[in-house]
Scaffold this motif. Sequence first.
Motif, short mmCIF file in Angstrom:
data_model
loop_
_atom_site.label_atom_id
_atom_site.label_comp_id
_atom_site.label_asym_id
_atom_site.label_seq_id
_atom_site.Cartn_x
_atom_site.Cartn_y
_atom_site.Cartn_z
N GLY A 81 -11.30 13.61 7.30
CA GLY A 81 -10.35 12.67 7.79
C GLY A 81 -8.97 12.89 7.47
N TRP A 82 -8.06 12.05 7.52
CA TRP A 82 -6.87 11.97 7.19
C TRP A 82 -6.17 10.81 6.72
CZ3 TRP A 82 -4.06 9.22 10.55
CH2 TRP A 82 -4.39 9.00 11.70
N VAL A 83 -5.26 10.72 5.87
CA VAL A 83 -4.39 9.68 5.55
C VAL A 83 -2.76 9.84 5.90
CG1 VAL A 83 -4.49 9.99 3.08
CG2 VAL A 83 -4.13 7.54 4.09
N ARG A 84 -2.04 8.71 6.08
CA ARG A 84 -0.80 8.82 6.12
C ARG A 84 -0.04 7.51 5.95
NH1 ARG A 84 -0.15 10.90 12.36
NH2 ARG A 84 -0.80 9.05 13.52
N ASN A 85 1.40 7.54 5.53
CA ASN A 85 1.83 6.13 5.48
C ASN A 85 2.55 6.17 7.04
OD1 ASN A 85 1.73 5.64 2.61
ND2 ASN A 85 3.56 6.63 2.25
N ARG A 86 2.88 4.87 7.43
CA ARG A 86 3.46 4.48 8.52
C ARG A 86 4.87 4.04 8.43
NH1 ARG A 86 1.38 6.20 13.19
NH2 ARG A 86 2.54 4.37 14.13
N MET A 87 5.98 4.07 9.12
CA MET A 87 7.17 3.70 9.01
C MET A 87 7.39 2.19 8.80
SD MET A 87 9.04 6.45 8.74
CE MET A 87 10.68 5.96 9.30
N VAL B 64 0.79 -1.30 0.21
CA VAL B 64 -0.03 0.08 -0.05
C VAL B 64 0.87 1.13 0.08
CG1 VAL B 64 -2.04 -1.04 0.83
CG2 VAL B 64 -0.47 -0.24 2.69
N GLN B 65 1.90 1.20 -0.06
CA GLN B 65 3.09 2.29 -0.21
C GLN B 65 3.75 2.32 -1.53
OE1 GLN B 65 5.60 3.52 3.25
NE2 GLN B 65 3.99 3.12 4.48
N GLY B 66 3.99 3.30 -2.13
CA GLY B 66 4.57 3.59 -3.39
C GLY B 66 3.70 3.08 -4.47
N VAL B 67 2.20 3.22 -4.21
CA VAL B 67 1.34 2.64 -5.33
C VAL B 67 0.18 3.41 -5.48
CG1 VAL B 67 1.86 0.18 -5.12
CG2 VAL B 67 0.18 1.12 -3.73
N PHE B 68 0.45 5.02 -5.13
CA PHE B 68 -0.71 5.91 -5.11
C PHE B 68 -1.71 5.76 -4.26
CE2 PHE B 68 -3.57 8.73 -7.67
CZ PHE B 68 -2.87 9.85 -7.58
N GLY C 51 5.55 0.37 6.74
CA GLY C 51 4.75 0.07 5.48
C GLY C 51 3.42 -0.04 5.23
N SER C 52 2.67 0.32 6.54
CA SER C 52 1.14 0.10 6.30
C SER C 52 0.89 1.68 6.12
CB SER C 52 0.72 -0.13 7.53
OG SER C 52 0.84 0.64 8.45
N VAL C 53 -0.47 1.72 5.82
CA VAL C 53 -1.15 2.95 5.73
C VAL C 53 -2.14 3.35 6.67
CG1 VAL C 53 -2.66 4.51 4.24
CG2 VAL C 53 -0.74 3.25 3.30
N GLU C 54 -2.28 4.45 7.55
CA GLU C 54 -3.36 4.69 8.54
C GLU C 54 -4.02 5.70 7.98
OE1 GLU C 54 -2.90 5.80 13.29
OE2 GLU C 54 -1.22 6.49 11.98
N ALA C 55 -5.28 5.61 8.52
CA ALA C 55 -6.43 6.51 8.04
C ALA C 55 -7.34 6.91 9.10
CB ALA C 55 -7.05 6.24 6.75
N PHE C 56 -7.82 7.90 9.03
CA PHE C 56 -9.05 8.45 9.99
C PHE C 56 -10.14 8.87 8.98
CE2 PHE C 56 -11.64 11.41 12.08
CZ PHE C 56 -12.10 10.98 13.44
N VAL C 57 -11.45 8.16 9.01
CA VAL C 57 -12.49 8.42 8.24
C VAL C 57 -13.56 8.75 9.15
CG1 VAL C 57 -11.56 7.31 6.03
CG2 VAL C 57 -12.86 6.17 7.66
#
Length: 93
Positions: free
Chosen positions: A34-40, A14-18, A42-48
């Motif tokens: 909400g928001w979205v961000r990468n995690r160190m 899920v990182q490096g793939v838009f 390699g996951s992606v974290e989101a609040f919706v």
Amino acid sequence: MPIVARHLMILGRVQGVFYRNWTVDTARSLGLAGWVRNRMDGSVEAFVQGNADAVARFITLAQDGPPAAKVARIDASDVAEEALGSFEKRPTA
């Protein structure tokens, strides 16, 4: 329709793939805040947050994400609403 908020941890390729940009576009199109961000790790974290049906639809769509993504799983939890006006991309955490 009630307003709900969900914290999501999105795991897989899920990182490096838009994925974050896709998340912003998709959430905005559904009228979510909400928001979205990468995690160190390699996951992606989101609040919706938003209309319960729109949040459920977002989570369903997020299981596929953009074409190059390969989502292994999404861990979702109910959280308290926040005072947010839009959906944004945040820096890596």
